[in-house]
Design a protein around this motif. Structure first.
Motif, PDB file in Angstrom:
ATOM      1  N   LEU A   1       0.694   7.082   1.447  1.00 38.52           N
ATOM      2  CA  LEU A   1       0.765   6.963  -0.008  1.00 38.52           C
ATOM      3  C   LEU A   1      -0.565   6.412  -0.486  1.00 38.52           C
ATOM      4  O   LEU A   1      -0.850   5.230  -0.337  1.00 38.52           O
ATOM      5  N   GLY A   2      -1.395   7.300  -1.033  1.00 36.97           N
ATOM      6  CA  GLY A   2      -2.742   6.924  -1.438  1.00 36.97           C
ATOM      7  C   GLY A   2      -2.867   6.667  -2.930  1.00 36.97           C
ATOM      8  O   GLY A   2      -1.883   6.507  -3.655  1.00 36.97           O
ATOM      9  N   MET A   3      -4.105   6.666  -3.383  1.00 33.95           N
ATOM     10  CA  MET A   3      -4.426   6.208  -4.726  1.00 33.95           C
ATOM     11  C   MET A   3      -3.951   7.129  -5.841  1.00 33.95           C
ATOM     12  O   MET A   3      -3.745   6.666  -6.958  1.00 33.95           O
ATOM     13  N   THR A   4      -3.745   8.424  -5.590  1.00 27.91           N
ATOM     14  CA  THR A   4      -3.254   9.277  -6.681  1.00 27.91           C
ATOM     15  C   THR A   4      -1.881   8.818  -7.165  1.00 27.91           C
ATOM     16  O   THR A   4      -1.531   9.031  -8.313  1.00 27.91           O
ATOM     17  N   TYR A   5      -1.124   8.166  -6.299  1.00 31.22           N
ATOM     18  CA  TYR A   5       0.154   7.576  -6.723  1.00 31.22           C
ATOM     19  C   TYR A   5      -0.035   6.122  -7.141  1.00 31.22           C
ATOM     20  O   TYR A   5       0.474   5.698  -8.188  1.00 31.22           O
ATOM     21  N   LEU A   6      -0.741   5.347  -6.359  1.00 33.40           N
ATOM     22  CA  LEU A   6      -0.880   3.912  -6.635  1.00 33.40           C
ATOM     23  C   LEU A   6      -1.573   3.631  -7.967  1.00 33.40           C
ATOM     24  O   LEU A   6      -1.276   2.636  -8.624  1.00 33.40           O
ATOM     25  N   GLN A   7      -2.489   4.508  -8.407  1.00 36.59           N
ATOM     26  CA  GLN A   7      -3.185   4.276  -9.668  1.00 36.59           C
ATOM     27  C   GLN A   7      -2.269   4.442 -10.883  1.00 36.59           C
ATOM     28  O   GLN A   7      -2.651   4.081 -11.991  1.00 36.59           O
ATOM     29  N   ARG A   8      -1.068   4.913 -10.688  1.00 38.37           N
ATOM     30  CA  ARG A   8      -0.104   5.023 -11.785  1.00 38.37           C
ATOM     31  C   ARG A   8       0.490   3.662 -12.149  1.00 38.37           C
ATOM     32  O   ARG A   8       1.170   3.532 -13.155  1.00 38.37           O
ATOM     33  N   PHE A   9       0.235   2.663 -11.315  1.00 39.53           N
ATOM     34  CA  PHE A   9       0.677   1.306 -11.604  1.00 39.53           C
ATOM     35  C   PHE A   9      -0.452   0.562 -12.304  1.00 39.53           C
ATOM     36  O   PHE A   9      -1.624   0.759 -11.993  1.00 39.53           O
ATOM     37  N   SER A  10      -0.109  -0.316 -13.236  1.00 39.05           N
ATOM     38  CA  SER A  10      -1.137  -1.063 -13.967  1.00 39.05           C
ATOM     39  C   SER A  10      -1.668  -2.243 -13.166  1.00 39.05           C
ATOM     40  O   SER A  10      -2.744  -2.757 -13.449  1.00 39.05           O
ATOM     41  N   ARG A  11      -0.909  -2.662 -12.161  1.00 42.96           N
ATOM     42  CA  ARG A  11      -1.332  -3.802 -11.350  1.00 42.96           C
ATOM     43  C   ARG A  11      -0.935  -3.575  -9.896  1.00 42.96           C
ATOM     44  O   ARG A  11       0.185  -3.186  -9.615  1.00 42.96           O
ATOM     45  N   LEU A  12      -1.875  -3.828  -8.995  1.00 43.08           N
ATOM     46  CA  LEU A  12      -1.633  -3.792  -7.566  1.00 43.08           C
ATOM     47  C   LEU A  12      -2.244  -5.072  -7.010  1.00 43.08           C
ATOM     48  O   LEU A  12      -3.440  -5.288  -7.133  1.00 43.08           O
ATOM     49  N   GLU A  13      -1.395  -5.917  -6.433  1.00 46.36           N
ATOM     50  CA  GLU A  13      -1.871  -7.197  -5.916  1.00 46.36           C
ATOM     51  C   GLU A  13      -1.315  -7.428  -4.516  1.00 46.36           C
ATOM     52  O   GLU A  13      -0.155  -7.123  -4.240  1.00 46.36           O
ATOM     53  N   ILE A  14      -2.165  -7.980  -3.653  1.00 44.08           N
ATOM     54  CA  ILE A  14      -1.717  -8.375  -2.325  1.00 44.08           C
ATOM     55  C   ILE A  14      -1.902  -9.879  -2.232  1.00 44.08           C
ATOM     56  O   ILE A  14      -3.017 -10.383  -2.387  1.00 44.08           O
ATOM     57  N   SER A  15      -0.796 -10.582  -2.027  1.00 41.34           N
ATOM     58  CA  SER A  15      -0.840 -12.039  -2.014  1.00 41.34           C
ATOM     59  C   SER A  15       0.295 -12.587  -1.152  1.00 41.34           C
ATOM     60  O   SER A  15       1.441 -12.147  -1.261  1.00 41.34           O
ATOM     61  N   ASN A  16      -0.032 -13.544  -0.283  1.00 34.52           N
ATOM     62  CA  ASN A  16       0.976 -14.223   0.550  1.00 34.52           C
ATOM     63  C   ASN A  16       1.852 -13.253   1.338  1.00 34.52           C
ATOM     64  O   ASN A  16       3.077 -13.402   1.402  1.00 34.52           O
ATOM     65  N   GLY A  17       1.259 -12.231   1.902  1.00 31.84           N
ATOM     66  CA  GLY A  17       2.003 -11.300   2.740  1.00 31.84           C
ATOM     67  C   GLY A  17       2.880 -10.341   1.962  1.00 31.84           C
ATOM     68  O   GLY A  17       3.774  -9.722   2.526  1.00 31.84           O
ATOM     69  N   ARG A  18       2.630 -10.170   0.666  1.00 28.36           N
ATOM     70  CA  ARG A  18       3.412  -9.248  -0.162  1.00 28.36           C
ATOM     71  C   ARG A  18       2.469  -8.386  -0.990  1.00 28.36           C
ATOM     72  O   ARG A  18       1.447  -8.864  -1.459  1.00 28.36           O
ATOM     73  N   MET A  19       2.842  -7.127  -1.153  1.00 29.42           N
ATOM     74  CA  MET A  19       2.138  -6.252  -2.080  1.00 29.42           C
ATOM     75  C   MET A  19       3.009  -6.129  -3.320  1.00 29.42           C
ATOM     76  O   MET A  19       4.203  -5.849  -3.222  1.00 29.42           O
ATOM     77  N   ILE A  20       2.401  -6.346  -4.474  1.00 32.43           N
ATOM     78  CA  ILE A  20       3.131  -6.295  -5.737  1.00 32.43           C
ATOM     79  C   ILE A  20       2.565  -5.157  -6.567  1.00 32.43           C
ATOM     80  O   ILE A  20       1.348  -5.081  -6.801  1.00 32.43           O
TER      81      ILE A  20
END
Length: 193
Positions: free
Chosen positions: A171-190
């Motif tokens: 699952l690459g950026m053509t899908y992920l860029q549809r989200f307004s926020r992508l964060e990786i913190s404390n072992g979680r991707m949000i």
């Protein structure tokens, strides 16, 4: 069972037989006490074998999975034991597991996952090429009619089907860029929309 499994089984049976025979010869005087000890060790041995055989199921049951918070327009993914993040989507109505790959520009399906999503991988034209960590591979461009994650539905998502061997759909950026926020913190991707 494979021939390797039969060989392992024969080895274990022979080893167990030798151990039991030695146990009986060594303890002729206090046989009832030794039989109880043997039974206890047998149960321990069977428990270890059962735990080993079920280890994959135990891991899947104890590892947290993705959580969709529809009211907050948020998805949280725990980091898997292998260090990656995984997401399960409905692609054209079929459940497809993906490895999230922020380094990939597009969405890439394995042939198996493409078939599961209703795409005829056998009759695809693999005329495009993509550079991967394993080198150049042939791909077939496709359009996914529907991609659903909880309350989020995307239509007409461009993707590709890998012409080579691939273990997991990406699952690459053509899908992920549809989200307004992508964060990786404390072992979680949000992911937020």
């Amino acid at each position: 069972m494979t021939s390797m499994d039969y060989g392992n089984l024969i080895y274990l049976v022979l080893l167990g037989s030798v151990l039991i025979l030695w146990f009986v010869i060594e303890s002729r005087e206090s046989l009832s006490k030794k039989v109880k000890q043997l039974a206890a060790w047998g149960l321990i041995f069977l428990s270890v074998i059962a735990a080993y055989g079920m280890w994959g199921d135990i891991q899947r049951a104890t590892v947290p999975t993705q959580a969709v918070f529809a009211g907050d327009n948020r998805v949280e993914l725990p980091r898997a034991p292998d260090g990656h993040y995984y997401l399960t989507l409905k692609v054209n109505g079929a459940t497809v597991p993906f490895m999230v790959d922020t380094g990939a520009s597009g969405v890439v399906l394995t042939r198996r996952d493409a078939e599961r999503a209703g795409l005829d991988a056998a009759n695809m034209a693999f005329y495009s090429e993509a550079m991967t960590a394993n080198g150049l591979v042939k791909i077939a461009p496709v359009t996914l009619d529907s991609v659903v994650l909880g309350p989020f539905e995307d239509r007409n998502l461009p993707a590709a089907v890998n012409g080579g061997e691939m273990q997991q759909s990406l699952l690459g950026m053509t899908y992920l860029q549809r989200f307004s926020r992508l964060e990786i913190s404390n072992g979680r991707m949000i992911l937020e929309r």
